[in-house]
Motif scaffolding. Structure first.
Motif, PDB file in Angstrom:
ATOM      1  N   MET A  17       0.672  -1.205   0.384  1.00  0.00           N
ATOM      2  CA  MET A  17      -0.096   0.578  -0.299  1.00  0.00           C
ATOM      3  C   MET A  17       0.688   1.884   0.295  1.00  0.00           C
ATOM      4  O   MET A  17       1.607   1.713   0.988  1.00  0.00           O
ATOM      5  CB  MET A  17      -0.259   0.119   1.320  1.00  0.00           C
ATOM      6  CG  MET A  17      -1.908   0.896   1.491  1.00  0.00           C
ATOM      7  SD  MET A  17      -3.174   0.634   2.251  1.00  0.00           S
ATOM      8  CE  MET A  17      -1.952   0.311   4.599  1.00  0.00           C
ATOM      9  N   LYS A  18       0.483   2.117  -0.693  1.00  0.00           N
ATOM     10  CA  LYS A  18       1.122   3.375  -1.110  1.00  0.00           C
ATOM     11  C   LYS A  18       0.808   4.265  -1.720  1.00  0.00           C
ATOM     12  O   LYS A  18      -0.452   4.313  -2.450  1.00  0.00           O
ATOM     13  CB  LYS A  18       2.390   3.019  -2.392  1.00  0.00           C
ATOM     14  CG  LYS A  18       3.948   2.047  -1.735  1.00  0.00           C
ATOM     15  CD  LYS A  18       4.403   1.807  -3.268  1.00  0.00           C
ATOM     16  CE  LYS A  18       5.908   0.443  -3.172  1.00  0.00           C
ATOM     17  NZ  LYS A  18       6.439   0.338  -3.618  1.00  0.00           N
ATOM     18  N   VAL A  25       5.930  10.114  -3.332  1.00  0.00           N
ATOM     19  CA  VAL A  25       5.703   9.111  -2.668  1.00  0.00           C
ATOM     20  C   VAL A  25       4.909   9.487  -0.821  1.00  0.00           C
ATOM     21  O   VAL A  25       6.331  10.635  -0.539  1.00  0.00           O
ATOM     22  CB  VAL A  25       6.045   8.478  -2.302  1.00  0.00           C
ATOM     23  CG1 VAL A  25       5.777   6.869  -1.649  1.00  0.00           C
ATOM     24  CG2 VAL A  25       6.732   7.290  -3.896  1.00  0.00           C
ATOM     25  N   ARG A  43       1.621   6.236 -11.314  1.00  0.00           N
ATOM     26  CA  ARG A  43       2.792   5.281 -11.462  1.00  0.00           C
ATOM     27  C   ARG A  43       1.659   4.722 -10.416  1.00  0.00           C
ATOM     28  O   ARG A  43       1.151   4.157  -9.683  1.00  0.00           O
ATOM     29  CB  ARG A  43       3.663   6.108 -10.795  1.00  0.00           C
ATOM     30  CG  ARG A  43       4.884   6.676 -11.021  1.00  0.00           C
ATOM     31  CD  ARG A  43       5.884   7.350 -10.151  1.00  0.00           C
ATOM     32  NE  ARG A  43       6.021   8.155  -9.199  1.00  0.00           N
ATOM     33  CZ  ARG A  43       6.800   8.030  -8.249  1.00  0.00           C
ATOM     34  NH1 ARG A  43       7.886   7.337  -8.335  1.00  0.00           N
ATOM     35  NH2 ARG A  43       6.867   8.846  -7.681  1.00  0.00           N
ATOM     36  N   THR A  44       2.174   2.830 -11.172  1.00  0.00           N
ATOM     37  CA  THR A  44       1.816   1.236 -10.748  1.00  0.00           C
ATOM     38  C   THR A  44       2.105   1.535  -9.879  1.00  0.00           C
ATOM     39  O   THR A  44       3.778   2.428  -9.440  1.00  0.00           O
ATOM     40  CB  THR A  44       1.873   0.941 -11.434  1.00  0.00           C
ATOM     41  OG1 THR A  44       3.350   0.656 -11.891  1.00  0.00           O
ATOM     42  CG2 THR A  44       0.990   1.082 -13.392  1.00  0.00           C
ATOM     43  N   TYR A  45       2.154   0.405  -8.955  1.00  0.00           N
ATOM     44  CA  TYR A  45       2.481   0.417  -7.472  1.00  0.00           C
ATOM     45  C   TYR A  45       4.255   0.007  -7.887  1.00  0.00           C
ATOM     46  O   TYR A  45       4.953  -0.232  -6.999  1.00  0.00           O
ATOM     47  CB  TYR A  45       1.659  -0.408  -6.605  1.00  0.00           C
ATOM     48  CG  TYR A  45       2.565  -1.510  -5.910  1.00  0.00           C
ATOM     49  CD1 TYR A  45       1.720  -1.090  -4.634  1.00  0.00           C
ATOM     50  CD2 TYR A  45       3.096  -2.592  -5.358  1.00  0.00           C
ATOM     51  CE1 TYR A  45       2.492  -0.380  -3.033  1.00  0.00           C
ATOM     52  CE2 TYR A  45       4.356  -2.524  -4.504  1.00  0.00           C
ATOM     53  CZ  TYR A  45       3.229  -2.532  -3.273  1.00  0.00           C
ATOM     54  OH  TYR A  45       3.662  -2.351  -1.795  1.00  0.00           O
ATOM     55  N   GLN A  46       3.985  -1.270  -8.510  1.00  0.00           N
ATOM     56  CA  GLN A  46       5.745  -1.009  -9.068  1.00  0.00           C
ATOM     57  C   GLN A  46       6.563  -0.363  -9.515  1.00  0.00           C
ATOM     58  O   GLN A  46       7.493  -0.220  -9.644  1.00  0.00           O
ATOM     59  CB  GLN A  46       5.692  -2.540 -10.138  1.00  0.00           C
ATOM     60  CG  GLN A  46       4.549  -3.933  -9.813  1.00  0.00           C
ATOM     61  CD  GLN A  46       5.526  -4.219  -8.466  1.00  0.00           C
ATOM     62  OE1 GLN A  46       6.341  -3.936  -7.504  1.00  0.00           O
ATOM     63  NE2 GLN A  46       4.617  -5.352  -8.043  1.00  0.00           N
ATOM     64  N   GLU A  47       5.939   0.798  -9.719  1.00  0.00           N
ATOM     65  CA  GLU A  47       6.946   1.953 -10.795  1.00  0.00           C
ATOM     66  C   GLU A  47       7.252   3.059  -9.081  1.00  0.00           C
ATOM     67  O   GLU A  47       8.431   3.356  -9.158  1.00  0.00           O
ATOM     68  CB  GLU A  47       6.170   2.416 -11.187  1.00  0.00           C
ATOM     69  CG  GLU A  47       6.199   1.971 -12.742  1.00  0.00           C
ATOM     70  CD  GLU A  47       4.918   2.362 -13.649  1.00  0.00           C
ATOM     71  OE1 GLU A  47       5.421   2.226 -14.696  1.00  0.00           O
ATOM     72  OE2 GLU A  47       4.192   3.480 -12.875  1.00  0.00           O
ATOM     73  N   VAL A  48       6.316   2.707  -8.258  1.00  0.00           N
ATOM     74  CA  VAL A  48       6.920   3.411  -6.966  1.00  0.00           C
ATOM     75  C   VAL A  48       7.585   2.517  -5.574  1.00  0.00           C
ATOM     76  O   VAL A  48       6.573   1.846  -5.437  1.00  0.00           O
ATOM     77  CB  VAL A  48       5.514   3.868  -6.019  1.00  0.00           C
ATOM     78  CG1 VAL A  48       5.869   4.887  -5.242  1.00  0.00           C
ATOM     79  CG2 VAL A  48       4.138   5.195  -7.435  1.00  0.00           C
ATOM     80  N   THR A  49       9.021   3.195  -6.291  1.00  0.00           N
ATOM     81  CA  THR A  49       9.956   1.854  -5.709  1.00  0.00           C
ATOM     82  C   THR A  49       9.753   2.579  -4.362  1.00  0.00           C
ATOM     83  O   THR A  49      11.062   2.303  -3.478  1.00  0.00           O
ATOM     84  CB  THR A  49      11.299   1.669  -6.381  1.00  0.00           C
ATOM     85  OG1 THR A  49      11.536   3.251  -6.533  1.00  0.00           O
ATOM     86  CG2 THR A  49      11.262   0.799  -7.703  1.00  0.00           C
ATOM     87  N   THR A 104       6.890   3.786   2.040  1.00  0.00           N
ATOM     88  CA  THR A 104       6.621   4.491   2.589  1.00  0.00           C
ATOM     89  C   THR A 104       6.185   5.224   4.198  1.00  0.00           C
ATOM     90  O   THR A 104       5.719   5.582   4.647  1.00  0.00           O
ATOM     91  CB  THR A 104       4.977   4.293   2.506  1.00  0.00           C
ATOM     92  OG1 THR A 104       4.817   3.431   2.977  1.00  0.00           O
ATOM     93  CG2 THR A 104       5.323   4.323   0.691  1.00  0.00           C
TER      94      THR A 104
END
Lengths: 166, 295
Positions: A1-2, A11, B5-11, B14
């Protein structure tokens, strides 16, 4: 979850967790770019789904305790299921001179005195989880350099550690 | 349409630390199991084939050989292993490094949900919310099984037996937690229905590349307690067919013996009370096979 701040394409970072006590949860995330904050609110079922994994959003303040998930999740736990280990006695032992204490935890790392009021309050915790709860408070006190646990100290620890119902 | 951005793209992390905590749980479990030479699952997929009785007797047989043995009752909803090994009502020791398990009179270390529940007749229930229980119950039960395996101070063990409840999903649950399982004993009977169900478990275990797989044919005939004559209990030959179809070895054919049930009901496995009984002999031979395959 982000969570991504669409304005900044940043982010969002976890900032704070609040547990109001009604089974819900609020987790605050902040954008490092613009400073915008957002709160993720979960209903009891969603909160339960996360806690069923034995994890806490934003990380743990105290290390995971042995069989913590079973002890905090089981309905109808056996009162005498767990005997307390010798280093976390609930019985009276060697009170500090001049201190109205009933319990001294003397695990490695120093002595922590429990006052009678604090012990009385601890005894209201279901015995199924009491040993685990006592260890959490004792470890917290030791880490903070607190040598005597009083009800006020328990309140402080509970707030800092986010120990709902403990 | 915006380009999100997709989840995988957000590295970027958090800070929620959820994944880290799950990884930490896996590490703790793996660390605990480094002290165990061999994890052996006693499974079937089918209910009522006698997995728990086989597990209890096998555990006692291994302990009688001088091995250090632990037994986990993975049947959280219908625990019976503790009763069969005579540890009902035993108290667990609460230590910072883990929970010390119960120890049976036969020398087996035991962890079972039975030891945690206040009322013997209480069904397993988790705390609220009741709503949506079907969504999270499986998750919490897998987590509790992880704790039974990883949060218990087993010490150094030769064998840790896991009594797996019915359902191939329960086998999958264990394999998620212990992906490098050393041995799996699949308990079946001569019944055709048992063959049908256990064949699914064989496939699942093979796909998971379990180290050693073997069949145990339970209730393979009936032993007369008067003369010792063994007659058929089932008319089928499902166990033989399963052996041929899967190519798996049958490590034991255990005849039905009412004394086995009586002994386990009383908390003392038959291999201890009557080691000469045919059923006991079959289980003692099974223990030999398990020992031969300890890595």
């Amino acid at each position: 979850m982000k969570f991504v701040c669409l304005e900044c394409d940043e982010v969002m970072a976890f900032a704070e967790r609040q547990i109001p006590g009604d089974g819900t949860l609020a987790a605050v995330f902040t954008c490092g770019g613009c400073g915008r904050e957002m709160a993720m609110l979960t209903n009891p079922m969603e909160t339960q789904l996360v806690s069923s994994m034995g994890v806490k959003i934003g990380g743990r303040e105290v290390p995971a305790q042995p069989m913590e998930l079973a002890r905090t999740s089981l309905e109808g736990g056996r009162d005498d299921a767990f005997a307390l280990s010798e280093d976390i006695p609930l019985a009276d032992i060697e009170p500090e001179p001049g201190v109205e204490s009933t319990t001294v935890s003397q695990a490695a790392g120093g002595r922590v005195v429990w006052t009678s009021d604090a012990t009385g309050r601890l005894e209201r915790v279901p015995s199924f989880v009491r040993g685990m709860v006592k260890r959490i408070y004792t470890d917290w006190a030791r880490e903070k350099g607190v040598s005597e646990i009083t009800p006020e100290i328990m309140d402080r620890a509970r707030t800092e550690l986010g120990l709902e119902g403990m | 349409m915006r380009n999100i951005r997709t989840y995988q793209e957000v590295t970027h992390d958090t800070g929620s630390e959820l994944l880290e905590q799950v990884v930490d749980q896996q590490h703790r479990l793996a660390e605990r199991l480094t002290q165990v030479r061999s994890v052996v699952a006693v499974a079937s997929g089918k209910g009522g084939v006698g997995k728990s009785a086989v597990t209890a007797n096998l555990a006692a047989a291994l302990a009688a050989k001088g091995l250090s043995v632990g037994a986990v009752d993975a049947d959280l909803n219908g625990p019976s292993l503790g009763r069969m090994l005579g540890v009902s009502g035993a108290q667990l020791s609460d230590r910072p490094s883990g929970v010390a398990p119960a120890k049976s009179p036969s020398g087996v270390l035991v962890m079972s949900m039975e030891l945690l529940q206040q009322e013997a007749d209480a069904p397993l229930r988790w705390r609220e919310p009741a709503m949506g229980g079907f969504i999270w119950q499986s998750t919490v039960e897998t987590g509790v099984l992880r704790e039974f395996l990883g949060d218990v101070e087993w010490g150094t063990l030769d064998v840790l037996l896991v009594d797996v409840p019915p359902g191939t999903d329960k086998i999958g649950r264990l394999l998620e937690l212990v992906p490098d399982l050393d041995q799996m004993l699949l308990v079946t009977t001569p019944s055709e229905t048992a063959r049908f169900v256990v064949s699914k478990s064989v496939r699942m275990a093979r796909e998971a590349e379990v180290g050693t797989l073997a069949l145990v044919s339970n209730m393979a005939g009936h032993t007369c307690t008067e003369c010792g004559h063994v007659s058929d209990l089932f008319t089928g030959d499902g166990d033989k067919r399963l052996e041929q179809e899967t190519g798996l070895p049958v490590w034991a054919e255990i005849p039905f013996d009412p004394r086995l049930g009586t002994a386990t009901d009383s908390g003392t496995p038959l291999v201890i009370t009557e080691p000469k009984a045919r059923s006991s002999q079959a289980i003692l031979a099974l223990a030999e096979r398990v020992v031969e395959h300890i890595s």
